[in-house]
Design a protein around this motif. Structure first.
Motif, PDB file in Angstrom:
ATOM      1  N   LYS A   2       0.813  -1.095  -0.119  1.00 47.92           N
ATOM      2  CA  LYS A   2      -0.044   0.009  -0.038  1.00 47.92           C
ATOM      3  C   LYS A   2       0.864   1.445  -0.085  1.00 47.92           C
ATOM      4  O   LYS A   2       1.907   1.394   0.740  1.00 47.92           O
ATOM      5  CB  LYS A   2      -1.118   0.152   1.347  1.00 47.92           C
ATOM      6  CG  LYS A   2      -1.945  -1.151   1.395  1.00 47.92           C
ATOM      7  CD  LYS A   2      -2.437  -1.100   2.496  1.00 47.92           C
ATOM      8  CE  LYS A   2      -3.438  -2.170   2.681  1.00 47.92           C
ATOM      9  NZ  LYS A   2      -4.276  -2.130   3.988  1.00 47.92           N
ATOM     10  N   TYR A  29      -3.505   5.363  -1.550  1.00 44.42           N
ATOM     11  CA  TYR A  29      -4.232   6.288  -0.631  1.00 44.42           C
ATOM     12  C   TYR A  29      -3.799   7.474  -0.934  1.00 44.42           C
ATOM     13  O   TYR A  29      -2.398   7.898  -1.277  1.00 44.42           O
ATOM     14  CB  TYR A  29      -4.064   5.998   0.735  1.00 44.42           C
ATOM     15  CG  TYR A  29      -4.581   4.838   1.115  1.00 44.42           C
ATOM     16  CD1 TYR A  29      -6.215   4.706   1.622  1.00 44.42           C
ATOM     17  CD2 TYR A  29      -3.956   3.793   1.264  1.00 44.42           C
ATOM     18  CE1 TYR A  29      -6.659   3.217   2.046  1.00 44.42           C
ATOM     19  CE2 TYR A  29      -4.369   2.380   1.818  1.00 44.42           C
ATOM     20  CZ  TYR A  29      -5.853   2.440   2.115  1.00 44.42           C
ATOM     21  OH  TYR A  29      -6.366   1.082   2.595  1.00 44.42           O
ATOM     22  N   PHE A  57      -2.226   6.947  10.600  1.00 43.28           N
ATOM     23  CA  PHE A  57      -2.858   6.373   9.327  1.00 43.28           C
ATOM     24  C   PHE A  57      -1.674   5.238   8.572  1.00 43.28           C
ATOM     25  O   PHE A  57      -2.114   4.187   8.402  1.00 43.28           O
ATOM     26  CB  PHE A  57      -3.399   7.240   8.281  1.00 43.28           C
ATOM     27  CG  PHE A  57      -4.026   6.714   6.968  1.00 43.28           C
ATOM     28  CD1 PHE A  57      -5.311   6.068   7.271  1.00 43.28           C
ATOM     29  CD2 PHE A  57      -3.122   6.524   5.984  1.00 43.28           C
ATOM     30  CE1 PHE A  57      -5.837   5.576   5.919  1.00 43.28           C
ATOM     31  CE2 PHE A  57      -3.858   5.790   4.801  1.00 43.28           C
ATOM     32  CZ  PHE A  57      -5.245   5.497   4.977  1.00 43.28           C
ATOM     33  N   LYS A  60      -1.273   2.425  10.605  1.00 43.96           N
ATOM     34  CA  LYS A  60      -2.616   1.424  10.802  1.00 43.96           C
ATOM     35  C   LYS A  60      -2.749   0.910   9.570  1.00 43.96           C
ATOM     36  O   LYS A  60      -3.189  -0.517   9.675  1.00 43.96           O
ATOM     37  CB  LYS A  60      -3.849   2.329  10.979  1.00 43.96           C
ATOM     38  CG  LYS A  60      -5.214   1.798  11.098  1.00 43.96           C
ATOM     39  CD  LYS A  60      -6.255   2.754  11.474  1.00 43.96           C
ATOM     40  CE  LYS A  60      -7.655   2.251  11.184  1.00 43.96           C
ATOM     41  NZ  LYS A  60      -8.106   2.101   9.826  1.00 43.96           N
ATOM     42  N   GLU A  61      -2.329   1.235   8.553  1.00 41.92           N
ATOM     43  CA  GLU A  61      -2.558   0.503   6.962  1.00 41.92           C
ATOM     44  C   GLU A  61      -1.474  -0.104   6.635  1.00 41.92           C
ATOM     45  O   GLU A  61      -1.202  -0.521   5.418  1.00 41.92           O
ATOM     46  CB  GLU A  61      -3.116   1.886   6.131  1.00 41.92           C
ATOM     47  CG  GLU A  61      -4.595   2.207   6.320  1.00 41.92           C
ATOM     48  CD  GLU A  61      -5.574   1.255   6.130  1.00 41.92           C
ATOM     49  OE1 GLU A  61      -5.451   0.225   5.561  1.00 41.92           O
ATOM     50  OE2 GLU A  61      -6.672   1.362   7.016  1.00 41.92           O
ATOM     51  N   SER A  62      -0.200  -0.108   7.406  1.00 41.88           N
ATOM     52  CA  SER A  62       0.924  -0.731   7.253  1.00 41.88           C
ATOM     53  C   SER A  62       1.402  -0.207   5.702  1.00 41.88           C
ATOM     54  O   SER A  62       1.578  -0.952   4.737  1.00 41.88           O
ATOM     55  CB  SER A  62       0.884  -2.395   7.137  1.00 41.88           C
ATOM     56  OG  SER A  62       0.301  -2.764   8.514  1.00 41.88           O
ATOM     57  N   ILE A  63       1.274   1.172   5.586  1.00 43.42           N
ATOM     58  CA  ILE A  63       1.876   1.723   4.328  1.00 43.42           C
ATOM     59  C   ILE A  63       3.345   1.479   3.896  1.00 43.42           C
ATOM     60  O   ILE A  63       4.059   1.467   4.917  1.00 43.42           O
ATOM     61  CB  ILE A  63       1.726   3.121   4.326  1.00 43.42           C
ATOM     62  CG1 ILE A  63       0.272   3.547   4.426  1.00 43.42           C
ATOM     63  CG2 ILE A  63       2.225   3.960   3.100  1.00 43.42           C
ATOM     64  CD1 ILE A  63      -0.720   3.243   3.536  1.00 43.42           C
TER      65      ILE A  63
END
Length: 431
Positions: A2, A29, A57, A60-63
């Motif tokens: 991501k 994103y 964020f 949380k989203e493991s970017i």
């Protein structure tokens, strides 16, 4: 993986669109994004300078990594904030971002690195600046030191215009108190401007395809400066010889000087170059991708952008020798459609029509800049530069014709755009 793109303009839409094409990218994103980034990715309603929420964020989203579009968060230290939390991010540190955030820093760096630029003086009070201007026998350019959304550079033709520029920046503080604390007054040079974007990491510098921007609001390079009313790539003005000169005599000395000063640069180094009769001169440096130059440049880039950015973050950029970047040989032209009144005051909230019709044309991509998606699916204007209609063509003339064909299908009250984007290129190119 991501990926997170920070920003909400046309440049960020182009980044989201290009990164989403990578087979390695699961989701892109964009924070906060616009109507276009919401079509090609997923918008996240977080402000570009809300580092705490962006970091939360990303965790949380493991970017996998974050790409920063605009200069403001870079100048405010977003890269340092992310790295202190162990997050991967592409862009320069707060210290290195001074190359754009401070015109004074940038000009002094150029002088120190022996980079060819216009003769200049720095002032922190209006009166000595006025006296200096009154003794010049040539026209000058007056620049606010700090960030001013691309509008803090005033090109003057007369002494009166230059004195008024000093008052606008330092006395009336039109570009903000901080931006106008110091000014640079430099000799106005004659020539044509070209944009050189390069990916930098460690000792490696990889220039991207050159582009040419159109800063003035109206046809024939008339009217006030804007953030950019259109661009094309490649730029016939940027010959292989010229690009080699700029890389050897400007980019390399600048990057090395920053490394020696313990503010190494990593990210996109953007050189605004004026091609004069005496050779290329650096007008300014920026610390991020240009807008709208990014749109035609990324339209042509065939190399996986995810791979390229990740290599820069991991100091493996040397694996991408310049000749290994793959480009679509066809030129690309971007035409910006702006709100009525831009770059002055303008009204938001106008309904945009014709976006789908324009997008259905072959080899066309409509990159959104100042747009917002309303409940019910209606897209409205939400900025000065609303969309950048970008098209590929076998020649610059063909790409230009296709871009204008698409632009003609888009409408909203007060919409305006230049009708001469690419004319200079057609005049000097067989491409």
């Amino acid at each position: 993986m991501k990926v997170l793109v920070v920003g909400k303009g046309g440049r960020e839409h182009a980044l989201v669109w290009k990164l989403a094409q990578s087979p390695r990218v699961e989701c892109v994103y964009c924070a906060p994004g616009n109507a276009g980034t919401g079509l090609d990715g997923i918008n996240v309603p977080i402000d570009v300078n809300d580092f705490e929420s962006l970091i939360k964020f990303a965790k949380k989203e493991s970017i996998g990594f974050t790409v920063v579009g605009p200069e403001d968060p870079l100048a405010n230290g977003i890269v340092d904030a992310f790295q202190s939390e162990g997050l991967r991010i592409f862009g320069p540190s707060k210290a290195a971002a001074q190359i754009e955030a401070s015109k004074v820093y940038s000009k002094k760096l150029m002088r120190h690195a022996d980079v060819a630029t216009a003769e200049f003086r720095v002032f922190d009070h209006p009166e000595p600046a006025r006296k200096y201007i009154e003794t010049r026998e040539y026209p000058v350019v007056v620049k606010a030191d700090g960030l001013a959304a691309g509008k803090g550079v005033i090109v003057c033709s007369t002494t009166e215009e230059a004195l008024d520029a000093v008052n606008r920046i330092m006395v009336r503080e039109e570009f903000g108190r901080t931006a106008g604390r110091q000014i640079v007054v430099e000799k106005r040079l004659d020539g044509e401007e070209v944009s050189i974007l390069a990916i930098v990491a460690g000792r490696t510098i990889i220039p991207l395809a050159a582009a040419q921007d159109h800063k003035r609001a109206f046809d024939g390079d008339m009217g006030p400066n804007t953030g950019g009313m259109g661009a094309y790539s490649p730029a016939p003005l940027a010959t292989a010889e010229l690009l080699n000169d700029i890389e050897i005599n400007s980019l390399i000395p600048t990057v090395h000087a920053m490394k020696r000063a313990r503010t190494p640069f990593r990210g996109i180094l953007y050189a605004g170059v004026l091609v004069t009769n005496q050779g290329p001169r650096i007008l300014e440096y920026n610390c991020r991708l240009g807008d709208p130059e990014t749109q035609p440049v990324l339209m042509r880039l065939k190399t996986d952008l995810c791979d390229l950015i990740e290599a820069a973050i991991e100091d493996r950029l040397g694996e991408f020798a310049e000749d290994r970047l793959e480009w679509d040989p066809r030129p690309a032209v971007c035409v910006v459609i702006a709100s009525g009144g831009y770059p002055g005051p303008f009204v938001r909230g106008k309904m945009i029509q014709g976006l789908d019709e324009a997008a259905q044309l072959p080899d066309v991509k409509v990159f959104h800049g100042g747009t917002r998606l309303e409940p019910g699916g209606m897209i409205i204007t939400d900025g000065g530069r609303v969309v950048g209609v970008t098209a590929l063509g076998d020649t610059i003339a063909a790409a230009r014709a296709r871009a204008y064909e698409a632009a003609a299908k888009i409408s909203f009250p007060g919409a305006h755009y230049r009708k001469d984007i690419g004319d200079k290129a057609i005049g000097r190119s067989s491409v």
